[in-house]
Design a protein around this motif. Structure first.
Motif, PDB file in Angstrom:
ATOM      1  N   ALA A 296     -19.596  18.397  53.463  1.00  0.00           N
ATOM      2  CA  ALA A 296     -20.536  19.197  54.264  1.00  0.00           C
ATOM      3  C   ALA A 296     -21.052  20.391  53.447  1.00  0.00           C
ATOM      4  O   ALA A 296     -22.222  20.786  53.579  1.00  0.00           O
ATOM      5  CB  ALA A 296     -19.857  19.669  55.546  1.00  0.00           C
ATOM      6  N   ALA A 297     -20.193  20.945  52.582  1.00  0.00           N
ATOM      7  CA  ALA A 297     -20.624  22.058  51.724  1.00  0.00           C
ATOM      8  C   ALA A 297     -21.708  21.581  50.751  1.00  0.00           C
ATOM      9  O   ALA A 297     -22.707  22.265  50.509  1.00  0.00           O
ATOM     10  CB  ALA A 297     -19.423  22.623  50.963  1.00  0.00           C
ATOM     11  N   GLU A 298     -21.512  20.390  50.218  1.00  0.00           N
ATOM     12  CA  GLU A 298     -22.513  19.811  49.299  1.00  0.00           C
ATOM     13  C   GLU A 298     -23.857  19.673  50.012  1.00  0.00           C
ATOM     14  O   GLU A 298     -24.911  20.047  49.488  1.00  0.00           O
ATOM     15  CB  GLU A 298     -22.007  18.447  48.819  1.00  0.00           C
ATOM     16  CG  GLU A 298     -22.900  17.778  47.812  1.00  0.00           C
ATOM     17  CD  GLU A 298     -22.464  16.337  47.506  1.00  0.00           C
ATOM     18  OE1 GLU A 298     -21.540  15.825  48.172  1.00  0.00           O
ATOM     19  OE2 GLU A 298     -23.082  15.737  46.613  1.00  0.00           O
ATOM     20  N   LYS A 299     -23.812  19.153  51.255  1.00  0.00           N
ATOM     21  CA  LYS A 299     -25.052  18.969  52.034  1.00  0.00           C
ATOM     22  C   LYS A 299     -25.711  20.322  52.312  1.00  0.00           C
ATOM     23  O   LYS A 299     -26.931  20.459  52.254  1.00  0.00           O
ATOM     24  CB  LYS A 299     -24.764  18.280  53.383  1.00  0.00           C
ATOM     25  CG  LYS A 299     -24.071  16.939  53.257  1.00  0.00           C
ATOM     26  CD  LYS A 299     -25.085  15.815  53.107  1.00  0.00           C
ATOM     27  CE  LYS A 299     -24.400  14.478  52.906  1.00  0.00           C
ATOM     28  NZ  LYS A 299     -24.678  13.848  51.642  1.00  0.00           N
ATOM     29  N   TYR A 300     -24.881  21.331  52.624  1.00  0.00           N
ATOM     30  CA  TYR A 300     -25.419  22.666  52.920  1.00  0.00           C
ATOM     31  C   TYR A 300     -26.144  23.224  51.689  1.00  0.00           C
ATOM     32  O   TYR A 300     -27.252  23.759  51.783  1.00  0.00           O
ATOM     33  CB  TYR A 300     -24.272  23.587  53.342  1.00  0.00           C
ATOM     34  CG  TYR A 300     -24.665  25.028  53.496  1.00  0.00           C
ATOM     35  CD1 TYR A 300     -25.301  25.480  54.655  1.00  0.00           C
ATOM     36  CD2 TYR A 300     -24.387  25.955  52.483  1.00  0.00           C
ATOM     37  CE1 TYR A 300     -25.673  26.810  54.799  1.00  0.00           C
ATOM     38  CE2 TYR A 300     -24.750  27.287  52.619  1.00  0.00           C
ATOM     39  CZ  TYR A 300     -25.377  27.708  53.770  1.00  0.00           C
ATOM     40  OH  TYR A 300     -25.739  29.019  53.899  1.00  0.00           O
ATOM     41  N   ILE A 301     -25.533  23.058  50.518  1.00  0.00           N
ATOM     42  CA  ILE A 301     -26.145  23.559  49.279  1.00  0.00           C
ATOM     43  C   ILE A 301     -27.474  22.841  49.022  1.00  0.00           C
ATOM     44  O   ILE A 301     -28.435  23.420  48.532  1.00  0.00           O
ATOM     45  CB  ILE A 301     -25.166  23.388  48.089  1.00  0.00           C
ATOM     46  CG1 ILE A 301     -23.981  24.336  48.268  1.00  0.00           C
ATOM     47  CG2 ILE A 301     -25.851  23.628  46.752  1.00  0.00           C
ATOM     48  CD1 ILE A 301     -22.785  24.058  47.361  1.00  0.00           C
ATOM     49  N   GLU A 302     -27.506  21.568  49.421  1.00  0.00           N
ATOM     50  CA  GLU A 302     -28.749  20.784  49.240  1.00  0.00           C
ATOM     51  C   GLU A 302     -29.806  21.144  50.286  1.00  0.00           C
ATOM     52  O   GLU A 302     -30.900  20.600  50.279  1.00  0.00           O
ATOM     53  CB  GLU A 302     -28.433  19.289  49.351  1.00  0.00           C
ATOM     54  CG  GLU A 302     -27.710  18.738  48.132  1.00  0.00           C
ATOM     55  CD  GLU A 302     -27.120  17.348  48.367  1.00  0.00           C
ATOM     56  OE1 GLU A 302     -27.195  16.850  49.521  1.00  0.00           O
ATOM     57  OE2 GLU A 302     -26.569  16.780  47.410  1.00  0.00           O
ATOM     58  N   GLY A 303     -29.452  22.014  51.250  1.00  0.00           N
ATOM     59  CA  GLY A 303     -30.463  22.480  52.216  1.00  0.00           C
ATOM     60  C   GLY A 303     -30.317  21.960  53.630  1.00  0.00           C
ATOM     61  O   GLY A 303     -31.207  22.176  54.464  1.00  0.00           O
ATOM     62  N   ALA A 304     -29.200  21.275  53.929  1.00  0.00           N
ATOM     63  CA  ALA A 304     -29.016  20.777  55.304  1.00  0.00           C
ATOM     64  C   ALA A 304     -28.981  21.955  56.273  1.00  0.00           C
ATOM     65  O   ALA A 304     -28.404  22.997  55.957  1.00  0.00           O
ATOM     66  CB  ALA A 304     -27.718  19.979  55.400  1.00  0.00           C
ATOM     67  N   PRO A 305     -29.608  21.812  57.465  1.00  0.00           N
ATOM     68  CA  PRO A 305     -29.620  22.927  58.426  1.00  0.00           C
ATOM     69  C   PRO A 305     -28.240  23.197  59.007  1.00  0.00           C
ATOM     70  O   PRO A 305     -27.388  22.303  59.033  1.00  0.00           O
ATOM     71  CB  PRO A 305     -30.574  22.439  59.517  1.00  0.00           C
ATOM     72  CG  PRO A 305     -30.597  20.964  59.383  1.00  0.00           C
ATOM     73  CD  PRO A 305     -30.307  20.625  57.959  1.00  0.00           C
ATOM     74  N   TRP A 306     -28.026  24.433  59.445  1.00  0.00           N
ATOM     75  CA  TRP A 306     -26.737  24.828  60.051  1.00  0.00           C
ATOM     76  C   TRP A 306     -26.916  24.867  61.571  1.00  0.00           C
ATOM     77  O   TRP A 306     -27.810  25.560  62.064  1.00  0.00           O
ATOM     78  CB  TRP A 306     -26.360  26.222  59.546  1.00  0.00           C
ATOM     79  CG  TRP A 306     -24.919  26.560  59.785  1.00  0.00           C
ATOM     80  CD1 TRP A 306     -24.400  27.228  60.845  1.00  0.00           C
ATOM     81  CD2 TRP A 306     -23.829  26.231  58.933  1.00  0.00           C
ATOM     82  NE1 TRP A 306     -23.047  27.336  60.723  1.00  0.00           N
ATOM     83  CE2 TRP A 306     -22.662  26.734  59.539  1.00  0.00           C
ATOM     84  CE3 TRP A 306     -23.704  25.559  57.719  1.00  0.00           C
ATOM     85  CZ2 TRP A 306     -21.396  26.592  58.979  1.00  0.00           C
ATOM     86  CZ3 TRP A 306     -22.446  25.417  57.163  1.00  0.00           C
ATOM     87  CH2 TRP A 306     -21.317  25.932  57.785  1.00  0.00           C
ATOM     88  N   PRO A 307     -26.119  24.152  62.326  1.00  0.00           N
ATOM     89  CA  PRO A 307     -26.320  24.158  63.774  1.00  0.00           C
ATOM     90  C   PRO A 307     -25.952  25.506  64.396  1.00  0.00           C
ATOM     91  O   PRO A 307     -25.171  26.257  63.823  1.00  0.00           O
ATOM     92  CB  PRO A 307     -25.365  23.068  64.267  1.00  0.00           C
ATOM     93  CG  PRO A 307     -24.347  22.945  63.209  1.00  0.00           C
ATOM     94  CD  PRO A 307     -24.953  23.375  61.914  1.00  0.00           C
ATOM     95  N   GLN A 308     -26.520  25.788  65.564  1.00  0.00           N
ATOM     96  CA  GLN A 308     -26.173  27.018  66.289  1.00  0.00           C
ATOM     97  C   GLN A 308     -24.732  26.930  66.750  1.00  0.00           C
ATOM     98  O   GLN A 308     -24.299  25.881  67.227  1.00  0.00           O
ATOM     99  CB  GLN A 308     -27.066  27.151  67.534  1.00  0.00           C
ATOM    100  CG  GLN A 308     -28.514  27.458  67.218  1.00  0.00           C
ATOM    101  CD  GLN A 308     -28.665  28.852  66.618  1.00  0.00           C
ATOM    102  OE1 GLN A 308     -28.036  29.789  67.077  1.00  0.00           O
ATOM    103  NE2 GLN A 308     -29.469  28.958  65.579  1.00  0.00           N
ATOM    104  N   ALA A 309     -23.962  28.046  66.643  1.00  0.00           N
ATOM    105  CA  ALA A 309     -22.592  28.052  67.166  1.00  0.00           C
ATOM    106  C   ALA A 309     -22.639  28.028  68.688  1.00  0.00           C
ATOM    107  O   ALA A 309     -23.336  28.810  69.305  1.00  0.00           O
ATOM    108  CB  ALA A 309     -21.874  29.295  66.689  1.00  0.00           C
ATOM    109  N   LYS A 310     -21.882  27.058  69.281  1.00  0.00           N
ATOM    110  CA  LYS A 310     -21.872  26.955  70.747  1.00  0.00           C
ATOM    111  C   LYS A 310     -20.756  27.796  71.333  1.00  0.00           C
ATOM    112  O   LYS A 310     -20.867  28.373  72.375  1.00  0.00           O
ATOM    113  CB  LYS A 310     -21.636  25.489  71.138  1.00  0.00           C
ATOM    114  CG  LYS A 310     -22.842  24.612  70.908  1.00  0.00           C
ATOM    115  CD  LYS A 310     -22.638  23.272  71.633  1.00  0.00           C
ATOM    116  CE  LYS A 310     -23.488  22.191  70.982  1.00  0.00           C
ATOM    117  NZ  LYS A 310     -22.718  21.200  70.260  1.00  0.00           N
TER     118      LYS A 310
END
Ligand code: NAP
Length: 314
Positions: A296-310
């Motif tokens: 998931a960290a790799e995806k985040y670095i590649e620009g994946a969006p971060w969901p809103q904290a529920k």
């Protein structure tokens, strides 16, 4: 700047390091003690798939560490005093002032032994009170011991302690163990072990070292004196999350709340392993958490969006 900085070198942190480094991310794993965390203190690991013989927790941890290093993960041995998590460039700040900067942080903080909080406990630490059977069992050759608790650790470690001690009395506050059946069966069949059901330790006493514990039966209120040379307090764990309280969303027990991709409430900050709120705390689930967090960290670095904290309770 690192792509990924991992804090804590238990199985979750070591696996996160293997996955992150193997994904060619610039990875650092920071730990103040030795690799392995709680697992390094396990005499024998027999429920990690593929390790069905006599692998020790220490050997398994060292093998994970070597694997992570082989893929290029850097290991740093230092104590982290504070964290800077909110901005895009995050930092682990060591007590000597060193700043370890990274795009993402994976918190694999683990958990520490819970204390009983009874008179004599703190006074006799290292002089008869112990929280680690593998570390201290050998000091009790032919001695009499009490073990407090009814979970996997207390029941499994009682068996281990009888390799040295002549007797082990398990003191459990209920009339049934929480431990897995297979572990209970071995203990019940061990002639050196007896169980004081429905009982709690009220105090621990002695002169220079532990000589006795006062037990109280919670049903009858009756108190008895049990002569022992040592007490192993094995009553579960508390998450090592004090340092992040107020920043990262925790549950009422202090465990980190994540989504299924190990994302916390702060973008770019992930959590994995025993300090995370979850059903099952085992090596295999810690490793799974670590692998997911790194991916998931790799995806985040590649620009994946971060969901809103529920669920944003701190
Ligand atoms: P645990 O499962 O939380 O069990 C703690 C035990 O201590 C429970 O029996 C609990 O009683 C008792 N207890 C808690 N607070 C107490 C207090 N203040 N006074 C007296 N008794 C108290 O902890 P654990 O055994 O350390 O296990 C931790 C995790 O590691 C678990 O997920 C476990 O499955 C895992 N583990 C697995 C293995 C294995 O698979 N071989 C080995 C070791 C540990 P109650 O039952 O009444 O709540």
């Amino acid at each position: 700047m690192y792509d990924v900085a991992i804090l804590g070198a238990g199985p979750a942190g070591l696996t996160a390091a293997i996955y992150a480094a193997r994904a060619r991310l610039k990875t650092v794993l920071v730990e103040k003690n030795y690799p392995g965390g709680q697992v390094a203190m396990c005499d024998k690991v027999e429920n990690y798939p593929g390790h069905n013989t006599n692998t020790s927790g220490f050997d398994l941890s060292m093998s994970m560490k070597e694997q992570a290093e082989r893929f290029g993960a850097e290991m740093k041995s230092t104590e982290i005093a504070s964290l800077e998590l909110e901005s895009d460039e995050k930092a682990l700040v060591a007590s000597d002032g060193e700043r370890i900067c990274a795009k993402t942080i994976i918190l694999t903080l683990g958990a520490s032994p819970r204390k009983l909080g009874v008179p004599g406990e703190m006074e006799f630490i290292g002089r008869g009170v112990s929280y680690c059977a593998v570390c201290d069992a050998a000091f009790y050759q032919d001695k009499n011991l009490a073990v407090v608790g009814g979970g996997d650790t207390a029941v499994e470690d009682s068996n281990f302690l009888t390799r040295y001690a002549s007797s082990v009395t398990i003191v459990h506050r209920r009339d049934a163990f929480r431990a897995q059946r297979i572990i209970q069966e071995r203990t019940i069949n061990n002639p050196a072990i007896t169980v004081e059901w429905n009982s709690v330790v009220k105090s621990i006493g002695g002169k220079d070292t532990v000589e006795h514990v006062v037990l109280e039966n919670v049903k009858t209120g009756k108190q008895t004196n049990l002569s022992v040379d040592g007490v192993f307090v094995l009553v579960g764990l508390e998450p090592n999350t004090k340092m992040i309280a107020g920043h990262i969303t925790l549950d009422d027990g202090g465990y980190i709340i994540t989504d299924e991709d190990m994302r916390t409430n702060i973008p770019g900050v992930f959590a994995a392993g025993d300090a995370r709120k979850k059903l099952l705390r085992q090596i295999v689930t810690a490793c799974a958490d670590g692998a997911i967090a790194a991916t998931a960290a790799e995806k985040y670095i590649e620009g994946a969006p971060w969901p809103q904290a529920k669920d944003a309770k701190t």
